[in-house]
Design a protein around this motif. Structure first.
Motif, mmCIF file in Angstrom:
data_model
loop_
_atom_site.group_PDB
_atom_site.id
_atom_site.type_symbol
_atom_site.label_atom_id
_atom_site.label_comp_id
_atom_site.label_asym_id
_atom_site.label_seq_id
_atom_site.Cartn_x
_atom_site.Cartn_y
_atom_site.Cartn_z
ATOM 1 N N MET A 1 0.836 -1.194 0.000
ATOM 2 C CA MET A 1 0.000 0.000 0.000
ATOM 3 C C MET A 1 0.878 1.255 0.000
ATOM 4 S SD MET A 1 -3.012 -0.775 2.771
ATOM 5 C CE MET A 1 -3.953 -2.306 2.751
ATOM 6 N N ASN A 2 0.522 2.221 -0.821
ATOM 7 C CA ASN A 2 1.232 3.492 -0.844
ATOM 8 C C ASN A 2 0.251 4.593 -0.446
ATOM 9 O OD1 ASN A 2 2.917 5.648 -1.252
ATOM 10 N ND2 ASN A 2 2.926 5.506 -3.481
ATOM 11 N N TYR A 3 0.344 5.029 0.803
ATOM 12 C CA TYR A 3 -0.566 6.031 1.354
ATOM 13 C C TYR A 3 0.232 7.287 1.666
ATOM 14 C CZ TYR A 3 -3.627 8.286 4.849
ATOM 15 O OH TYR A 3 -4.396 9.169 5.564
ATOM 16 N N GLN A 4 -0.193 8.422 1.110
ATOM 17 C CA GLN A 4 0.504 9.681 1.344
ATOM 18 C C GLN A 4 -0.489 10.768 1.723
ATOM 19 O OE1 GLN A 4 3.731 10.816 -1.467
ATOM 20 N NE2 GLN A 4 3.116 9.020 -2.642
ATOM 21 N N THR A 5 -0.044 11.715 2.542
ATOM 22 C CA THR A 5 -0.883 12.853 2.918
ATOM 23 C C THR A 5 -0.164 14.154 2.553
ATOM 24 O OG1 THR A 5 0.017 12.925 5.175
ATOM 25 C CG2 THR A 5 -1.979 11.603 4.805
ATOM 26 N N PHE A 6 -0.959 15.203 2.286
ATOM 27 C CA PHE A 6 -0.422 16.504 1.890
ATOM 28 C C PHE A 6 -1.181 17.601 2.637
ATOM 29 C CE2 PHE A 6 -0.261 13.463 -1.546
ATOM 30 C CZ PHE A 6 1.033 13.565 -2.057
ATOM 31 N N LEU A 7 -0.469 18.623 3.081
ATOM 32 C CA LEU A 7 -1.095 19.712 3.818
ATOM 33 C C LEU A 7 -1.821 20.665 2.870
ATOM 34 C CD1 LEU A 7 1.736 20.549 6.387
ATOM 35 C CD2 LEU A 7 -0.382 19.285 6.800
ATOM 36 N N PRO A 8 -2.906 21.284 3.342
ATOM 37 C CA PRO A 8 -3.650 22.223 2.498
ATOM 38 C C PRO A 8 -3.013 23.611 2.467
ATOM 39 C CG PRO A 8 -4.698 22.068 4.628
ATOM 40 C CD PRO A 8 -3.566 21.070 4.644
ATOM 41 N N HIS A 9 -3.496 24.446 1.552
ATOM 42 C CA HIS A 9 -3.107 25.850 1.458
ATOM 43 C C HIS A 9 -3.473 26.550 2.770
ATOM 44 C CE1 HIS A 9 -3.374 30.085 0.165
ATOM 45 N NE2 HIS A 9 -2.612 29.756 -0.868
ATOM 46 N N SER A 10 -2.722 27.564 3.134
ATOM 47 C CA SER A 10 -2.957 28.258 4.416
ATOM 48 C C SER A 10 -4.360 28.851 4.508
ATOM 49 C CB SER A 10 -1.907 29.364 4.609
ATOM 50 O OG SER A 10 -1.943 30.285 3.524
ATOM 51 N N ASP A 11 -4.953 29.225 3.368
ATOM 52 C CA ASP A 11 -6.304 29.787 3.385
ATOM 53 C C ASP A 11 -7.376 28.731 3.652
ATOM 54 O OD1 ASP A 11 -5.305 32.292 2.872
ATOM 55 O OD2 ASP A 11 -5.719 32.244 0.717
ATOM 56 N N LEU A 12 -6.975 27.455 3.584
ATOM 57 C CA LEU A 12 -7.937 26.367 3.787
ATOM 58 C C LEU A 12 -7.614 25.508 5.004
ATOM 59 C CD1 LEU A 12 -8.234 25.196 0.057
ATOM 60 C CD2 LEU A 12 -10.050 26.277 1.387
ATOM 61 N N GLU A 13 -6.511 25.793 5.683
ATOM 62 C CA GLU A 13 -6.041 24.887 6.735
ATOM 63 C C GLU A 13 -6.968 24.806 7.947
ATOM 64 O OE1 GLU A 13 -2.186 26.187 7.855
ATOM 65 O OE2 GLU A 13 -2.861 28.096 8.690
ATOM 66 N N SER A 14 -7.847 25.793 8.125
ATOM 67 C CA SER A 14 -8.790 25.718 9.243
ATOM 68 C C SER A 14 -9.996 24.845 8.896
ATOM 69 C CB SER A 14 -9.274 27.127 9.625
ATOM 70 O OG SER A 14 -10.006 27.711 8.557
ATOM 71 N N LEU A 15 -10.153 24.487 7.624
ATOM 72 C CA LEU A 15 -11.301 23.714 7.167
ATOM 73 C C LEU A 15 -10.917 22.334 6.642
ATOM 74 C CD1 LEU A 15 -13.068 26.584 5.170
ATOM 75 C CD2 LEU A 15 -13.489 25.898 7.534
ATOM 76 N N VAL A 16 -9.741 22.252 6.024
ATOM 77 C CA VAL A 16 -9.272 21.005 5.424
ATOM 78 C C VAL A 16 -8.153 20.419 6.273
ATOM 79 C CG1 VAL A 16 -8.158 19.969 3.402
ATOM 80 C CG2 VAL A 16 -9.910 21.743 3.094
ATOM 81 N N SER A 17 -8.324 19.176 6.694
ATOM 82 C CA SER A 17 -7.291 18.499 7.482
ATOM 83 C C SER A 17 -6.096 18.129 6.614
ATOM 84 C CB SER A 17 -7.876 17.238 8.131
ATOM 85 O OG SER A 17 -6.864 16.448 8.713
ATOM 86 N N CYS A 18 -6.366 17.509 5.468
ATOM 87 C CA CYS A 18 -5.299 17.109 4.560
ATOM 88 C C CYS A 18 -5.879 16.609 3.244
ATOM 89 C CB CYS A 18 -4.419 16.020 5.182
ATOM 90 S SG CYS A 18 -5.265 14.413 5.365
ATOM 91 N N TYR A 19 -4.995 16.445 2.272
ATOM 92 C CA TYR A 19 -5.306 15.693 1.059
ATOM 93 C C TYR A 19 -4.593 14.358 1.212
ATOM 94 C CZ TYR A 19 -6.339 20.389 -0.577
ATOM 95 O OH TYR A 19 -6.858 21.656 -0.685
ATOM 96 N N TRP A 20 -5.157 13.290 0.682
ATOM 97 C CA TRP A 20 -4.458 12.015 0.764
ATOM 98 C C TRP A 20 -4.631 11.204 -0.512
ATOM 99 C CZ3 TRP A 20 -7.440 7.600 0.363
ATOM 100 C CH2 TRP A 20 -8.780 7.653 0.780
ATOM 101 N N THR A 21 -3.654 10.369 -0.766
ATOM 102 C CA THR A 21 -3.703 9.474 -1.922
ATOM 103 C C THR A 21 -3.427 8.057 -1.449
ATOM 104 O OG1 THR A 21 -1.336 9.785 -2.415
ATOM 105 C CG2 THR A 21 -2.893 11.274 -3.505
ATOM 106 N N LEU A 22 -4.025 7.104 -2.131
ATOM 107 C CA LEU A 22 -3.814 5.694 -1.798
ATOM 108 C C LEU A 22 -3.715 4.884 -3.084
ATOM 109 C CD1 LEU A 22 -3.725 3.377 0.339
ATOM 110 C CD2 LEU A 22 -6.207 3.194 0.054
ATOM 111 N N GLU A 23 -2.634 4.138 -3.201
ATOM 112 C CA GLU A 23 -2.453 3.229 -4.334
ATOM 113 C C GLU A 23 -2.179 1.823 -3.819
ATOM 114 O OE1 GLU A 23 -0.575 4.325 -8.221
ATOM 115 O OE2 GLU A 23 0.308 5.931 -6.990
#
Length: 271
Positions: A1-23
């Motif tokens: 499994m390849n699971y990665q997370t990415f931080l959101p833009h500063s204007d969205l960080e209070s609403l978005v926890s993260c972006y993630w991908t899974l392969e």
């Protein structure tokens, strides 16, 4: 499994926890995976083969390829049909309500296609752009442009609701609503009404999910292997209370959790 997370833009960080991908590569046979509540709402794009979501022991639906998974208060099973390639956005409990007009309570315990949440052509264009993007970074850029545009026309989340969610997270779900509201107990009914509309579940239900996450992290990161200690450090009254809540949200008891093949995906997400 390849699971990665990415931080959101500063204007969205209070609403978005993260972006993630899974392969996950295609396998000759795949195991059902038990997905358990985490207190968040997710928007997901299935870029690989279809994924089954079981509605009973042997009946299933195919998950929409562009969808929002609302708050869940009970476990469910999914099963890949082949190659897994998913791009997703994990919103904080109060985050997603800032981008849509539909009451969040209408999204609970189900997947909702994007076309039912946003204008149909806009949703279709977003899905196609995500599919055609060359990599995760480009997908994140596309997604953030979409969210920031939507945010311009939406009012901010109810202050009392946000403060309550923040208090629940800071106390690992153990604070009662009476404790959180303190001198504003007259606003309790208003809070519970707005909470369900904007978060999708009641404050008590979200608190139970957050407290369970604390226990799961202790178990998964092997910081504690004694269930009584896990229960105590996660602010449960006793081990029986811990076991009851654990089984309610995962479908199994704590002793069965570790090493369970059906929990491999959830273990990856919640570590």
């Amino acid at each position: 499994m390849n699971y990665q997370t990415f931080l959101p833009h500063s204007d969205l960080e209070s609403l978005v926890s993260c972006y993630w991908t899974l392969e996950i590569p295609k396998k000759a046979s795949s195991e059902k995976q038990r997905i358990i509540p985490d207190g968040c709402i997710e928007m997901a794009f299935i870029l690989g083969d279809d994924i089954k979501r079981y509605t009973s022991q042997d009946k299933f639906i195919l998950q929409p390829r562009a969808m929002v998974l609302g708050q869940t208060i009970e476990p469910f099973f999914i099963e890949p049909t082949g190659y897994v390639n998913t791009f997703a956005i994990r919103f904080y409990p109060y985050g997603f309500a800032n981008f849509v007009t539909m009451p969040i309570k209408d999204l609970v315990n189900k997947e909702t296609p994007l076309q039912f949440l946003f204008e149909k052509n806009s949703a279709k264009e977003l899905e196609q752009n995500i599919i055609k993007a060359k990599d995760s970074r480009q997908r994140i850029e596309i997604m953030e442009n979409f969210l920031l545009q939507k945010l311009k026309d939406k009012s901010t989340i109810d202050v009392i609701v946000k403060q309550t969610v923040d208090a629940l997270f800071s106390s690992n779900g153990s604070n009662s609503i009476t404790t959180i509201l303190k001198e504003n107990l007259s606003k309790r009914r208003q809070l519970e009404r707005n909470f369900k509309k904007q978060i999708g579940v009641s404050p008590k239900q979200l608190g139970k999910v957050i407290r369970l996450q604390t226990a799961l992290k202790l178990l998964l990161n092997k910081k504690r292997d004694n269930l009584t200690k896990v229960a105590y450090e996660s602010q449960y009254f006793d081990q029986a209370h811990f076991t009851k809540d654990f089984k309610e949200f995962t479908g199994i008891n704590p002793k069965e959790f570790l090493g369970n093949e059906n929990m491999a995906l959830s273990s990856l997400f919640y570590k």
